[in-house]
Design an enzyme around this catalytic site. Structure first.
Site, PDB file in Angstrom:
ATOM      1  N   GLU A   1      -6.085   1.652   2.734  1.00 24.53           N
ATOM      2  CA  GLU A   1      -6.051   2.630   3.727  1.00 24.53           C
ATOM      3  C   GLU A   1      -7.612   3.496   3.417  1.00 24.53           C
ATOM      4  O   GLU A   1      -7.599   4.682   3.988  1.00 24.53           O
ATOM      5  CB  GLU A   1      -5.124   3.756   3.736  1.00 24.53           C
ATOM      6  CG  GLU A   1      -3.768   3.051   4.067  1.00 24.53           C
ATOM      7  CD  GLU A   1      -3.491   2.502   5.477  1.00 24.53           C
ATOM      8  OE1 GLU A   1      -4.374   2.726   6.500  1.00 24.53           O
ATOM      9  OE2 GLU A   1      -2.289   2.341   5.764  1.00 24.53           O
TER      10      GLU A   1
ATOM     11  N   HIS B   1       5.830   7.636   2.956  1.00 21.80           N
ATOM     12  CA  HIS B   1       6.640   7.101   4.089  1.00 21.80           C
ATOM     13  C   HIS B   1       7.813   7.978   3.851  1.00 21.80           C
ATOM     14  O   HIS B   1       9.260   7.704   3.404  1.00 21.80           O
ATOM     15  CB  HIS B   1       7.113   5.776   3.778  1.00 21.80           C
ATOM     16  CG  HIS B   1       6.040   4.642   3.893  1.00 21.80           C
ATOM     17  ND1 HIS B   1       5.967   3.471   3.073  1.00 21.80           N
ATOM     18  CD2 HIS B   1       4.567   5.029   4.216  1.00 21.80           C
ATOM     19  CE1 HIS B   1       4.715   2.946   3.121  1.00 21.80           C
ATOM     20  NE2 HIS B   1       4.238   3.712   3.973  1.00 21.80           N
TER      21      HIS B   1
END
Ligand code: 2HA
Ligand code: ZN
Length: 276
Positions: free
Chosen positions: A119, A144
């Site tokens: 990312e 997450h």
């Protein structure tokens, strides 16, 4: 081999804090396998000796040009590496990179040639914007968080204003300590430029934390601990919401008047602060 952290106590403290947060992400169950990533702008700790360190990788392309990152240095979690390993060995599961003069490429300089997170374009675009707008934000975390991701499976909560209102109303602390919550990005392919662009759009809208539908949260902050705290208080609210639903009722939440009172009494910011 000599570590870049040797005889640099301030930089070492910074890396220790990243490792501490990585441990929390794992303990909370938000970082299965290689899930999540962390990048921190460490340019303030860079001395002449670090500037002179040779590259230990070939020149790599970022994938976009980020004019405010020229000669900046970042600690980046390694791609494919586990948060729980990073918590114990941050310099084996992440590396320090130098952005080159063209603002579109970088090299790894320490301690090991560990390739940065998948990312990276999303993270570096956020850092570039945060510098351009004069904030002192240095950290970006992607993770997450279970209850927040669960909420993102309900179309009702894919509206930034609605999910923010519900989360703020669960407990006064969330409003006080996550006053710039929570933008929402509809589902996009992980690591895609579309996801990076949509996240940046939400950060431009003054959201510090951004919920990725059916995936996770990305959050920016002055340092890695503060960025973690914002995700933590938001997820606490999501957990309270879920507990109430499990008890069989939709929680009322604090009234709008009660929330406005907190905003006024604590003089909570509505936009990201910039350096004086
Ligand atoms: O780095 O969580 O979204 C692993 C991820 C990508
Ligand atoms: Zn992810």
């Amino acid at each position: 081999m000599k570590s870049i952290l040797e005889n640099r106590p301030a930089l070492e403290r910074e890396i220790d804090q990243i490792a501490e947060v990585a441990g929390y992400l794992w303990q909370k169950g938000w970082a299965e396998r290689n899930g999540g990533n962390i990048t921190v702008n460490i340019t303030e700790f860079v001395d002449d000796e670090i500037k002179a360190l040779p590259a230990i990788s070939e020149v790599k392309q970022i994938g976009c040009t980020l004019p405010n990152l020229k000669n900046c240095y970042f600690y980046c979690k390694g791609t494919g590496k586990r948060m729980r390993d990073l918590a114990r060995w941050p310099m084996e599961n992440g590396s320090i990179i130098r952005i080159l003069d063209d603002c579109a490429s970088y090299v790894i300089i320490a301690d090991n040639p560990v390739n940065p997170t998948s990312e990276l374009p999303a993270h570096l675009s956020l850092h570039d914007y945060l510098i351009a707008t004069g904030t002192d934000y240095k950290a970006a975390i992607h993770t997450h968080p279970i209850e927040l991701v669960a909420m993102s499976h309900n179309p009702r909560f894919l509206d930034s204003k609605e999910i923010t209102r519900v989360l703020w109303s669960m407990i006064p602390e969330t409003l006080a300590f996550a006053p710039l919550a929570l933008g929402v990005v509809p589902y996009e392919m992980p690591s895609s430029i579309a996801l990076a662009d949509a996240t940046l759009e939400q950060v431009k809208n003054n959201y510090d934390a951004v919920l990725w539908e059916k995936h996770g949260v990305t959050c920016v902050g002055p340092d890695v601990m503060q960025a973690f705290d914002v995700i933590d208080v938001l997820n606490k609210s999501a957990n309270i919401y879920m507990c109430a639903k499990n008890m069989g009722f939709e929680p009322d939440g604090m009234t709008d008047a009660a929330m406005t009172e907190i905003q006024e009494v604590f003089n909570l910011p509505k936009v990201r602060p910039t350096k004086k």
